[in-house]
Enzyme design. Sequence first.
Site, PDB file in Angstrom:
ATOM      1  N   CYS A 175      -7.034  42.837 -43.312  1.00  0.00           N
ATOM      2  CA  CYS A 175      -8.093  43.830 -43.424  1.00  0.00           C
ATOM      3  C   CYS A 175      -8.163  44.711 -42.182  1.00  0.00           C
ATOM      4  O   CYS A 175      -8.199  44.224 -41.059  1.00  0.00           O
ATOM      5  CB  CYS A 175      -9.454  43.160 -43.614  1.00  0.00           C
ATOM      6  SG  CYS A 175      -9.603  42.239 -45.139  1.00  0.00           S
ATOM      7  N   GLY A 209     -10.725  35.294 -45.666  1.00  0.00           N
ATOM      8  CA  GLY A 209      -9.574  35.144 -46.544  1.00  0.00           C
ATOM      9  C   GLY A 209      -8.621  36.311 -46.497  1.00  0.00           C
ATOM     10  O   GLY A 209      -7.545  36.256 -47.075  1.00  0.00           O
ATOM     11  N   CYS A 210      -8.966  37.406 -45.859  1.00  0.00           N
ATOM     12  CA  CYS A 210      -8.126  38.604 -45.872  1.00  0.00           C
ATOM     13  C   CYS A 210      -7.620  38.869 -44.468  1.00  0.00           C
ATOM     14  O   CYS A 210      -8.301  39.489 -43.659  1.00  0.00           O
ATOM     15  CB  CYS A 210      -8.917  39.799 -46.389  1.00  0.00           C
ATOM     16  SG  CYS A 210      -7.947  41.309 -46.510  1.00  0.00           S
ATOM     17  N   GLY A 211      -6.418  38.410 -44.191  1.00  0.00           N
ATOM     18  CA  GLY A 211      -5.894  38.501 -42.836  1.00  0.00           C
ATOM     19  C   GLY A 211      -5.443  39.873 -42.427  1.00  0.00           C
ATOM     20  O   GLY A 211      -5.232  40.124 -41.252  1.00  0.00           O
TER      21      GLY A 211
END
Length: 274
Positions: free
Chosen positions: A114, A110-112
């Site tokens: 990071c 979900g964290c593009g």
Amino acid sequence: MTLPDPTARAKASHYRNSSVSAVSRELPEETAVAMVYNGSTQAVMMATPADLEDFGYGFSLTEGIVDHPDQIASSEVIAHPKGLEVQMWLAEDRAEAISARRRAMAGPVGCGLCGIDSLDQAVRDLPDLSNLGPGLTVAEISGATDALRAWQPLHDRSRAVHAAGFLMPGHGILMAREDVGRHNALDKLIGAMARQGVDAGQGMFVLTSRVSVEMVQKSAMAGCAVLVAVSAPTLHALRLAEQAGITLAAFARGDGFDLFSHPHRLSDRISDVA
């Protein structure tokens, strides 16, 4: 080693109406995938193990590692006990781009953003697409997410993956890709289009997810000026779409949608808004 299947069945106990029964559910696989350029790992992401060469090409283009698919001299997918590698060999003139866009993205899908190296990479300049893109109708945007449903076999089996599709006005959905990560699905689609010579500027990207900053960035880098999604955009994503000249439609669910930016591409837009 062979590549893992994108889905597999798992046993569960199903509880309903004060009763319990044994069921078998098909679930999506989630595998560590490393992007390796000229022998050096630049990113590791959790992804669905399907269409991985498309993934490698799309990621390379949307992250600015290459400007054109021809700058990837060769690619292959290698299986390891702990994950998969997409090995790509680049033309010599792209060597500097590897260090400039070095990432370590191991983490949740979900964290593009990071693991990027600096704030400049998070808010990088995007091309201006204001004068690009097709003319559209309200009906084409309204029906886009419904049209994408026919291109989601992994979702039909598992109910747990996102899809990104490319719709060309007058032709419908031309292709789509799926992944547990919404940004991975879009990278796979962009890579598939680049490898097949499909011009992203001639149609729209259709998403089964919310619109995050990275989804707008990837669309702009691919040259696609229209983004249609089933869920909402973030405020930052909307600001980027406005700046990049991208027509952004959200909450598109069959009978309507919300148009947030650049309505000039709509040929039948309604002038009087209540």
